[in-house]
Design a protein around this motif. Structure first.
Motif, short mmCIF file in Angstrom:
data_model
loop_
_atom_site.label_atom_id
_atom_site.label_comp_id
_atom_site.label_asym_id
_atom_site.label_seq_id
_atom_site.Cartn_x
_atom_site.Cartn_y
_atom_site.Cartn_z
N UNK A 106 -41.66 -82.02 51.84
CA UNK A 106 -41.95 -82.66 50.43
C UNK A 106 -40.71 -82.52 49.89
N UNK A 107 -40.84 -83.31 48.81
CA UNK A 107 -39.42 -83.44 48.12
C UNK A 107 -38.75 -82.12 47.57
N UNK A 108 -39.71 -81.19 47.36
CA UNK A 108 -39.05 -79.82 47.04
C UNK A 108 -38.36 -79.22 48.16
N UNK A 109 -38.55 -79.47 49.22
CA UNK A 109 -38.00 -79.04 50.43
C UNK A 109 -36.73 -79.77 50.85
N UNK A 110 -36.46 -80.95 50.34
CA UNK A 110 -35.42 -81.77 50.75
C UNK A 110 -34.27 -81.75 49.89
N UNK A 111 -33.26 -81.92 50.47
CA UNK A 111 -31.94 -82.10 49.67
C UNK A 111 -31.19 -83.43 50.27
N UNK A 112 -30.61 -84.02 49.26
CA UNK A 112 -29.77 -85.29 49.25
C UNK A 112 -28.36 -85.10 49.49
N UNK A 113 -28.23 -85.19 50.95
CA UNK A 113 -26.83 -84.62 51.48
C UNK A 113 -25.94 -86.14 51.23
#
Ligand SMILES: [Zn+2]
Length: 66
Positions: A49-56
C-alpha cells in the motif's frame, strides 16, 4: 518522474512495483492495498500500500540528466 518502490520483506531490497509517476500524483494516491507485485528479488509476490511505498527519483542509473 519517479519509480514507485517497495522494500522486499524477504531480502530487504527495494523493488520497482512497475509504476512510474511524479511526486504530485504519488502524494495524491489513496492509501489502499494495490495489486500484488512479482518480486524480482525473492521471486515471491508482495501486496503493498502507499504507506509501504517510496517514490524513487534519485536512482536514475541509466537515465542521464538532461
Ligand atoms: Zn520479495
Amino acid at each position: 518522474m519517479g519509480a514507485i518502490m517497495i522494500r522486499c520483506p524477504v531480502t530487504d531490497e527495494l523493488i520497482h512495483v512497475g509504476i512510474d509517476t511524479d511526486q504530485d500524483s504519488f502524494q495524491a494516491l489513496p492509501n489502499i492495498m494495490a495489486a500484488p507485485v512479482r518480486c524480482p528479488a525473492c521471486g515471491g509476490e508482495h501486496v503493498w500500500s502507499k504507506k509501504d511505498a517510496v517514490l524513487e527519483t534519485t536512482m536514475r542509473i541509466k537515465t542521464p540528466r538532461t
